[in-house]
Design a protein around this motif. Structure first.
Motif, PDB file in Angstrom:
ATOM      1  N   GLU A  62       0.818  -1.212   0.000  1.00  0.00           N
ATOM      2  CA  GLU A  62       0.000   0.000   0.000  1.00  0.00           C
ATOM      3  C   GLU A  62       0.856   1.268   0.000  1.00  0.00           C
ATOM      4  OE1 GLU A  62      -2.623  -0.557   3.334  1.00  0.00           O
ATOM      5  OE2 GLU A  62      -4.026  -1.752   2.160  1.00  0.00           O
ATOM      6  N   ILE A  63       2.012   1.218   0.648  1.00  0.00           N
ATOM      7  CA  ILE A  63       2.898   2.384   0.716  1.00  0.00           C
ATOM      8  C   ILE A  63       3.708   2.540  -0.567  1.00  0.00           C
ATOM      9  CG2 ILE A  63       4.937   3.355   1.871  1.00  0.00           C
ATOM     10  CD1 ILE A  63       3.891   2.006   4.464  1.00  0.00           C
ATOM     11  N   CYS A  64       4.306   1.441  -1.030  1.00  0.00           N
ATOM     12  CA  CYS A  64       5.270   1.511  -2.142  1.00  0.00           C
ATOM     13  C   CYS A  64       4.735   0.969  -3.467  1.00  0.00           C
ATOM     14  CB  CYS A  64       6.528   0.724  -1.785  1.00  0.00           C
ATOM     15  SG  CYS A  64       7.364   1.305  -0.309  1.00  0.00           S
ATOM     16  N   GLY A  65       3.600   0.307  -3.447  1.00  0.00           N
ATOM     17  CA  GLY A  65       3.051  -0.249  -4.680  1.00  0.00           C
ATOM     18  C   GLY A  65       3.367  -1.713  -4.898  1.00  0.00           C
ATOM     19  N   THR A  66       4.293  -2.258  -4.120  1.00  0.00           N
ATOM     20  CA  THR A  66       4.639  -3.670  -4.233  1.00  0.00           C
ATOM     21  C   THR A  66       5.352  -4.122  -2.961  1.00  0.00           C
ATOM     22  OG1 THR A  66       5.593  -5.348  -5.700  1.00  0.00           O
ATOM     23  CG2 THR A  66       6.918  -3.373  -5.313  1.00  0.00           C
ATOM     24  N   ALA A  67       5.527  -5.408  -2.825  1.00  0.00           N
ATOM     25  CA  ALA A  67       6.263  -5.996  -1.709  1.00  0.00           C
ATOM     26  C   ALA A  67       6.733  -7.377  -2.137  1.00  0.00           C
ATOM     27  CB  ALA A  67       5.384  -6.098  -0.464  1.00  0.00           C
ATOM     28  N   PHE A  68       7.630  -7.951  -1.381  1.00  0.00           N
ATOM     29  CA  PHE A  68       8.162  -9.269  -1.698  1.00  0.00           C
ATOM     30  C   PHE A  68       8.029 -10.171  -0.475  1.00  0.00           C
ATOM     31  CE2 PHE A  68      10.363  -6.327  -4.469  1.00  0.00           C
ATOM     32  CZ  PHE A  68      10.309  -6.963  -5.694  1.00  0.00           C
ATOM     33  N   TYR A  69       7.892 -11.467  -0.748  1.00  0.00           N
ATOM     34  CA  TYR A  69       7.973 -12.483   0.292  1.00  0.00           C
ATOM     35  C   TYR A  69       9.290 -13.212   0.084  1.00  0.00           C
ATOM     36  CZ  TYR A  69       2.980 -11.789   1.037  1.00  0.00           C
ATOM     37  OH  TYR A  69       1.760 -11.247   1.310  1.00  0.00           O
ATOM     38  N   LYS A  70       9.969 -13.492   1.177  1.00  0.00           N
ATOM     39  CA  LYS A  70      11.251 -14.187   1.085  1.00  0.00           C
ATOM     40  C   LYS A  70      11.242 -15.352   2.063  1.00  0.00           C
ATOM     41  CE  LYS A  70      16.218 -13.342   1.415  1.00  0.00           C
ATOM     42  NZ  LYS A  70      17.245 -12.349   1.726  1.00  0.00           N
ATOM     43  N   VAL A  71      11.620 -16.520   1.577  1.00  0.00           N
ATOM     44  CA  VAL A  71      11.750 -17.709   2.415  1.00  0.00           C
ATOM     45  C   VAL A  71      13.229 -17.850   2.749  1.00  0.00           C
ATOM     46  CG1 VAL A  71      11.395 -20.191   2.580  1.00  0.00           C
ATOM     47  CG2 VAL A  71       9.772 -18.788   1.284  1.00  0.00           C
ATOM     48  N   ILE A  72      13.529 -17.861   4.043  1.00  0.00           N
ATOM     49  CA  ILE A  72      14.919 -17.936   4.487  1.00  0.00           C
ATOM     50  C   ILE A  72      15.102 -19.127   5.430  1.00  0.00           C
ATOM     51  CG2 ILE A  72      15.370 -15.478   4.191  1.00  0.00           C
ATOM     52  CD1 ILE A  72      14.932 -15.076   7.162  1.00  0.00           C
ATOM     53  N   TRP A  73      16.346 -19.528   5.613  1.00  0.00           N
ATOM     54  CA  TRP A  73      16.687 -20.603   6.540  1.00  0.00           C
ATOM     55  C   TRP A  73      17.251 -19.984   7.804  1.00  0.00           C
ATOM     56  CZ3 TRP A  73      15.500 -25.518   6.832  1.00  0.00           C
ATOM     57  CH2 TRP A  73      16.174 -26.327   7.739  1.00  0.00           C
ATOM     58  N   LYS A  74      16.710 -20.378   8.961  1.00  0.00           N
ATOM     59  CA  LYS A  74      17.174 -19.878  10.255  1.00  0.00           C
ATOM     60  C   LYS A  74      17.787 -21.037  11.039  1.00  0.00           C
ATOM     61  CE  LYS A  74      16.106 -16.126  11.612  1.00  0.00           C
ATOM     62  NZ  LYS A  74      16.706 -14.821  11.614  1.00  0.00           N
ATOM     63  N   ASN A  75      19.094 -20.962  11.250  1.00  0.00           N
ATOM     64  CA  ASN A  75      19.792 -22.007  12.007  1.00  0.00           C
ATOM     65  C   ASN A  75      19.346 -22.071  13.462  1.00  0.00           C
ATOM     66  OD1 ASN A  75      21.383 -22.799   9.830  1.00  0.00           O
ATOM     67  ND2 ASN A  75      22.964 -21.300  10.299  1.00  0.00           N
ATOM     68  N   GLN A  76      18.847 -20.967  14.006  1.00  0.00           N
ATOM     69  CA  GLN A  76      18.484 -20.890  15.418  1.00  0.00           C
ATOM     70  C   GLN A  76      17.104 -21.476  15.718  1.00  0.00           C
ATOM     71  OE1 GLN A  76      18.934 -18.205  13.423  1.00  0.00           O
ATOM     72  NE2 GLN A  76      20.987 -17.498  13.899  1.00  0.00           N
ATOM     73  N   LYS A  77      16.382 -21.923  14.700  1.00  0.00           N
ATOM     74  CA  LYS A  77      15.046 -22.477  14.909  1.00  0.00           C
ATOM     75  C   LYS A  77      15.092 -23.999  14.921  1.00  0.00           C
ATOM     76  CE  LYS A  77      11.869 -19.031  13.335  1.00  0.00           C
ATOM     77  NZ  LYS A  77      10.660 -18.877  12.571  1.00  0.00           N
ATOM     78  N   GLY A  78      14.000 -24.579  15.365  1.00  0.00           N
ATOM     79  CA  GLY A  78      13.876 -26.031  15.345  1.00  0.00           C
ATOM     80  C   GLY A  78      14.312 -26.676  16.647  1.00  0.00           C
ATOM     81  N   LYS A  79      14.317 -27.977  16.628  1.00  0.00           N
ATOM     82  CA  LYS A  79      14.665 -28.763  17.811  1.00  0.00           C
ATOM     83  C   LYS A  79      16.176 -28.772  18.033  1.00  0.00           C
ATOM     84  CE  LYS A  79      10.819 -31.862  16.915  1.00  0.00           C
ATOM     85  NZ  LYS A  79      10.441 -33.200  16.442  1.00  0.00           N
ATOM     86  N   VAL A  80      16.556 -28.895  19.300  1.00  0.00           N
ATOM     87  CA  VAL A  80      17.967 -29.037  19.649  1.00  0.00           C
ATOM     88  C   VAL A  80      18.396 -30.445  19.274  1.00  0.00           C
ATOM     89  CG1 VAL A  80      19.641 -29.038  21.530  1.00  0.00           C
ATOM     90  CG2 VAL A  80      17.772 -27.375  21.531  1.00  0.00           C
ATOM     91  N   ILE A  81      19.494 -30.534  18.510  1.00  0.00           N
ATOM     92  CA  ILE A  81      19.964 -31.857  18.074  1.00  0.00           C
ATOM     93  C   ILE A  81      21.309 -32.238  18.684  1.00  0.00           C
ATOM     94  CG2 ILE A  81      18.661 -31.912  15.919  1.00  0.00           C
ATOM     95  CD1 ILE A  81      21.197 -30.950  14.474  1.00  0.00           C
ATOM     96  N   ALA A  82      22.039 -31.241  19.213  1.00  0.00           N
ATOM     97  CA  ALA A  82      23.347 -31.539  19.817  1.00  0.00           C
ATOM     98  C   ALA A  82      23.848 -30.306  20.556  1.00  0.00           C
ATOM     99  CB  ALA A  82      24.348 -31.944  18.740  1.00  0.00           C
ATOM    100  N   LYS A  83      24.977 -30.467  21.218  1.00  0.00           N
ATOM    101  CA  LYS A  83      25.682 -29.346  21.853  1.00  0.00           C
ATOM    102  C   LYS A  83      27.111 -29.361  21.358  1.00  0.00           C
ATOM    103  CE  LYS A  83      22.972 -28.816  26.047  1.00  0.00           C
ATOM    104  NZ  LYS A  83      23.019 -28.683  27.494  1.00  0.00           N
TER     105      LYS A  83
END
Length: 128
Positions: A55-76
């Motif tokens: 609405e402000i700029c006339g367009t927008a984008f969606y971006k799919v990114i990978w976040k290493n900090q998300k998800g289940k803990v698998i190790a230390k």
């Protein structure tokens, strides 16, 4: 709130074309997957943000990114820091942060590269 914002904030609904298919297990599975994805990625918030930029700029984008900090803990690691499996995240991106390979292309699918440039404060960069 604009009409378009109200429309995108409503949750995704899937309806079979004919009433006899309402109990179709494949239609129910598709609906459940979409609802789960909608909730997991908080898409109502992401869509609202993209709508604002649109609405402000006339367009927008969606971006799919990978976040290493998300998800289940698998190790230390050796320092005791948790290592997570990672997960996807969907974000809304304002158009002034996106730089296609060339402005002469009709769409982003024609580009072999796209730059997502974001401004950060000096304090934010020092903390990284």
């Amino acid at each position: 709130m604009s009409i378009s914002t109200k429309m995108v904030l409503s949750i995704i609904n899937i309806h079979s074309i004919f009433a006899i298919f309402e109990k179709n297990p494949k239609a129910k599975l598709a609906k459940d997957i979409l609802e789960s994805t909608y909730q997991k990625f908080n898409l109502s918030k992401v869509i609202a943000e993209a709508t604002k930029w649109s609405e402000i700029c006339g367009t927008a984008f969606y971006k799919v990114i990978w976040k290493n900090q998300k998800g289940k803990v698998i190790a230390k690691d050796e320092l005791g820091n948790m290592i997570k499996e990672g997960d996807l995240e969907i974000i809304a991106v304002p158009p002034y942060e996106i730089f296609p390979e060339a402005s002469c292309y009709a769409g982003l699918e024609e580009c072999s590269s796209i730059i997502h440039a974001k401004a950060y404060s000096v304090e934010n960069i020092k903390s990284i």
